[in-house]
Design an enzyme around this catalytic site. Structure first.
Site, PDB file in Angstrom:
ATOM      1  N   GLY A 171       0.823  -1.202   0.000  1.00  0.00           N
ATOM      2  CA  GLY A 171       0.000   0.000   0.000  1.00  0.00           C
ATOM      3  C   GLY A 171       0.854   1.246   0.000  1.00  0.00           C
ATOM      4  O   GLY A 171       2.057   1.211   0.289  1.00  0.00           O
TER       5      GLY A 171
ATOM      6  N   GLY B   3       0.459   5.745   0.667  1.00  0.00           N
ATOM      7  CA  GLY B   3      -0.314   6.942   0.970  1.00  0.00           C
ATOM      8  C   GLY B   3       0.463   8.184   0.607  1.00  0.00           C
ATOM      9  O   GLY B   3       1.504   8.112  -0.059  1.00  0.00           O
ATOM     10  N   SER B   4      -0.026   9.334   1.050  1.00  0.00           N
ATOM     11  CA  SER B   4       0.622  10.605   0.713  1.00  0.00           C
ATOM     12  C   SER B   4       2.040  10.695   1.269  1.00  0.00           C
ATOM     13  O   SER B   4       2.947  11.170   0.597  1.00  0.00           O
ATOM     14  CB  SER B   4      -0.213  11.765   1.263  1.00  0.00           C
ATOM     15  OG  SER B   4      -1.510  11.751   0.730  1.00  0.00           O
ATOM     16  N   TYR B   5       2.214  10.234   2.508  1.00  0.00           N
ATOM     17  CA  TYR B   5       3.518  10.369   3.161  1.00  0.00           C
ATOM     18  C   TYR B   5       4.108   9.023   3.580  1.00  0.00           C
ATOM     19  O   TYR B   5       5.132   8.991   4.249  1.00  0.00           O
ATOM     20  CB  TYR B   5       3.397  11.235   4.423  1.00  0.00           C
ATOM     21  CG  TYR B   5       2.618  12.506   4.237  1.00  0.00           C
ATOM     22  CD1 TYR B   5       2.989  13.438   3.267  1.00  0.00           C
ATOM     23  CD2 TYR B   5       1.506  12.781   5.021  1.00  0.00           C
ATOM     24  CE1 TYR B   5       2.284  14.620   3.093  1.00  0.00           C
ATOM     25  CE2 TYR B   5       0.791  13.960   4.857  1.00  0.00           C
ATOM     26  CZ  TYR B   5       1.180  14.857   3.884  1.00  0.00           C
ATOM     27  OH  TYR B   5       0.476  16.023   3.720  1.00  0.00           O
ATOM     28  N   ALA B   6       3.475   7.941   3.202  1.00  0.00           N
ATOM     29  CA  ALA B   6       3.895   6.661   3.753  1.00  0.00           C
ATOM     30  C   ALA B   6       3.760   5.535   2.735  1.00  0.00           C
ATOM     31  O   ALA B   6       2.987   5.619   1.781  1.00  0.00           O
ATOM     32  CB  ALA B   6       3.056   6.326   4.988  1.00  0.00           C
ATOM     33  N   LYS B   7       4.543   4.498   2.972  1.00  0.00           N
ATOM     34  CA  LYS B   7       4.424   3.240   2.235  1.00  0.00           C
ATOM     35  C   LYS B   7       4.128   2.144   3.254  1.00  0.00           C
ATOM     36  O   LYS B   7       4.623   2.192   4.382  1.00  0.00           O
ATOM     37  CB  LYS B   7       5.710   2.915   1.479  1.00  0.00           C
ATOM     38  CG  LYS B   7       6.102   3.932   0.409  1.00  0.00           C
ATOM     39  CD  LYS B   7       7.391   3.504  -0.265  1.00  0.00           C
ATOM     40  CE  LYS B   7       7.797   4.492  -1.366  1.00  0.00           C
ATOM     41  NZ  LYS B   7       8.219   5.796  -0.805  1.00  0.00           N
ATOM     42  N   VAL B   8       3.335   1.175   2.856  1.00  0.00           N
ATOM     43  CA  VAL B   8       3.047   0.028   3.717  1.00  0.00           C
ATOM     44  C   VAL B   8       3.616  -1.215   3.058  1.00  0.00           C
ATOM     45  O   VAL B   8       3.367  -1.485   1.882  1.00  0.00           O
ATOM     46  CB  VAL B   8       1.529  -0.139   3.953  1.00  0.00           C
ATOM     47  CG1 VAL B   8       1.268  -1.340   4.863  1.00  0.00           C
ATOM     48  CG2 VAL B   8       0.932   1.121   4.566  1.00  0.00           C
TER      49      VAL B   8
ATOM     50  N   LYS C 215       4.184   0.306   8.397  1.00  0.00           N
ATOM     51  CA  LYS C 215       3.910   1.584   7.741  1.00  0.00           C
ATOM     52  C   LYS C 215       5.141   2.460   7.897  1.00  0.00           C
ATOM     53  O   LYS C 215       5.567   2.747   9.016  1.00  0.00           O
ATOM     54  CB  LYS C 215       2.682   2.240   8.386  1.00  0.00           C
ATOM     55  CG  LYS C 215       2.197   3.505   7.713  1.00  0.00           C
ATOM     56  CD  LYS C 215       0.917   3.979   8.413  1.00  0.00           C
ATOM     57  CE  LYS C 215       0.334   5.220   7.766  1.00  0.00           C
ATOM     58  NZ  LYS C 215      -0.912   5.652   8.472  1.00  0.00           N
TER      59      LYS C 215
ATOM     60  N   ASP D 282     -13.054   9.289  10.406  1.00  0.00           N
ATOM     61  CA  ASP D 282     -12.695   8.997   9.020  1.00  0.00           C
ATOM     62  C   ASP D 282     -13.149   7.585   8.656  1.00  0.00           C
ATOM     63  O   ASP D 282     -12.399   6.809   8.055  1.00  0.00           O
ATOM     64  CB  ASP D 282     -11.185   9.155   8.813  1.00  0.00           C
ATOM     65  CG  ASP D 282     -10.790   9.192   7.334  1.00  0.00           C
ATOM     66  OD1 ASP D 282     -11.674   9.446   6.487  1.00  0.00           O
ATOM     67  OD2 ASP D 282      -9.607   8.963   7.034  1.00  0.00           O
TER      68      ASP D 282
END
Length: 288
Positions: A35, A37-42, A57, A151
């Site tokens: 996965g 996101g804007s500031y992260a990788k999983v 994460k 959220d």
């Protein structure tokens, strides 16, 4: 043909090498990406001591917005560390380096609920009831702990290998002491946001969570969103009309008490919208 920036590519590779070394020192073996996101990788990670597969994460503080680094991330980690519930993602360890925050957590082998619905379509009544009951139990736990998620959406509902559900992503979660403790922050996804939030007014975050749950259940049983328009003003008008329209292809398949529950959660009048305890005791959820 456009080419990627070699410096950016090398920097990203170096970041992963550094992360792998750090995690290895702490007893984890870094695996493939699952996965982003804007500031992260999983990524998948294996705990070397017992071979258990987990997720990690990787948050790059140097690339993240200051407000996220200084406000939302610390609050998210603080809240996640105190949560212990079968249907809330378990956080195992937090590793800090100069630029990275490595959050080791439970792995959702079957991905998120939105991916599941995109692959398989609307979820049959028996399975949707089982899954939504678990979502509701997780939200009841949060609300009983004086916390709100803020959220709730299909992407934040993850599915384990055994098909059980867990809530994740507490980046917008906050403490709520009473119904008079209102939120003023616009957060979450507009497609799942309550009308009071879209109007830009102070809102009860518990009631906003219930609205998000209503949207999730609608998506589960229909395969589409109840209120979604690129124009937020039109979305708000549809919400305030109090009309929830089920697609003709499934309207006769969905049990009437399930539709009644969705209507009661997607109620624009907050004075009569259900709370989480009423959701769990609803006729549809409380009967097999």
């Amino acid at each position: 043909m456009a080419q990627s920036n070699p410096k950016h590519r090398c920097g990203s590779a170096r970041d992963m090498v550094d992360a792998a070394a750090i995690l290895n020192d702490r007893g984890y073996r870094l695996g493939p990406k699952v996965g982003k996101g804007s500031y992260a990788k999983v990524r998948v990670t294996e705990r070397i001591s017992d071979k258990q597969l987990l997720a990690v994460k990787l948050i790059d503080r140097s690339k993240a917005a200051p407000d996220y680094v200084n406000k939302f991330l610390p609050r998210e980690l603080s809240i996640a560390l105190r949560l212990q519930h079968r249907h809330v993602m378990a956080l195992h360890e937090i590793i800090h380096t100069r630029d990275l925050v490595c959050v080791v957590m439970e792995l959702a082998e079957r991905g998120d609920l939105l991916e599941h619905i995109k692959r398989n379509g609307a979820i049959p009544d028996f399975d949707s009831k089982r899954m939504f009951r678990q979502i509701s139990e997780a939200v009841r736990y949060l609300h009983d702990q004086y916390l709100c998620h803020r959220d709730l959406k299909c992407e934040n509902v993850l599915i384990r290998r055994d098909r059980s559900i867990m809530l994740t992503d507490f980046g917008f979660a906050r403490s709520v002491e009473s119904d008079d403790d209102l939120s003023k922050t616009f957060c979450g996804s507009a497609a799942y946001a309550s009308p009071e939030l879209l109007r830009g007014k102070a809102y009860n975050p518990r009631q906003n969570d219930i609205w998000g749950m209503g949207c999730i259940l609608f998506v589960m049983v229909t395969g589409c969103m109840p209120f979604h328009d690129a124009n937020v003003k039109k979305t708000l008008q549809r919400q305030l009309s109090g009309r929830v329209i089920f697609p003709p292809s499934v309207v006769d398949v969905i049990p009437s008490n399930c539709k009644s529950l969705i209507h009661a959660m997607l109620e624009p009048n907050t004075a009569v919208r259900l709370n989480i305890h009423a959701v769990i005791s609803s006729r549809w959820l409380s009967t097999d």
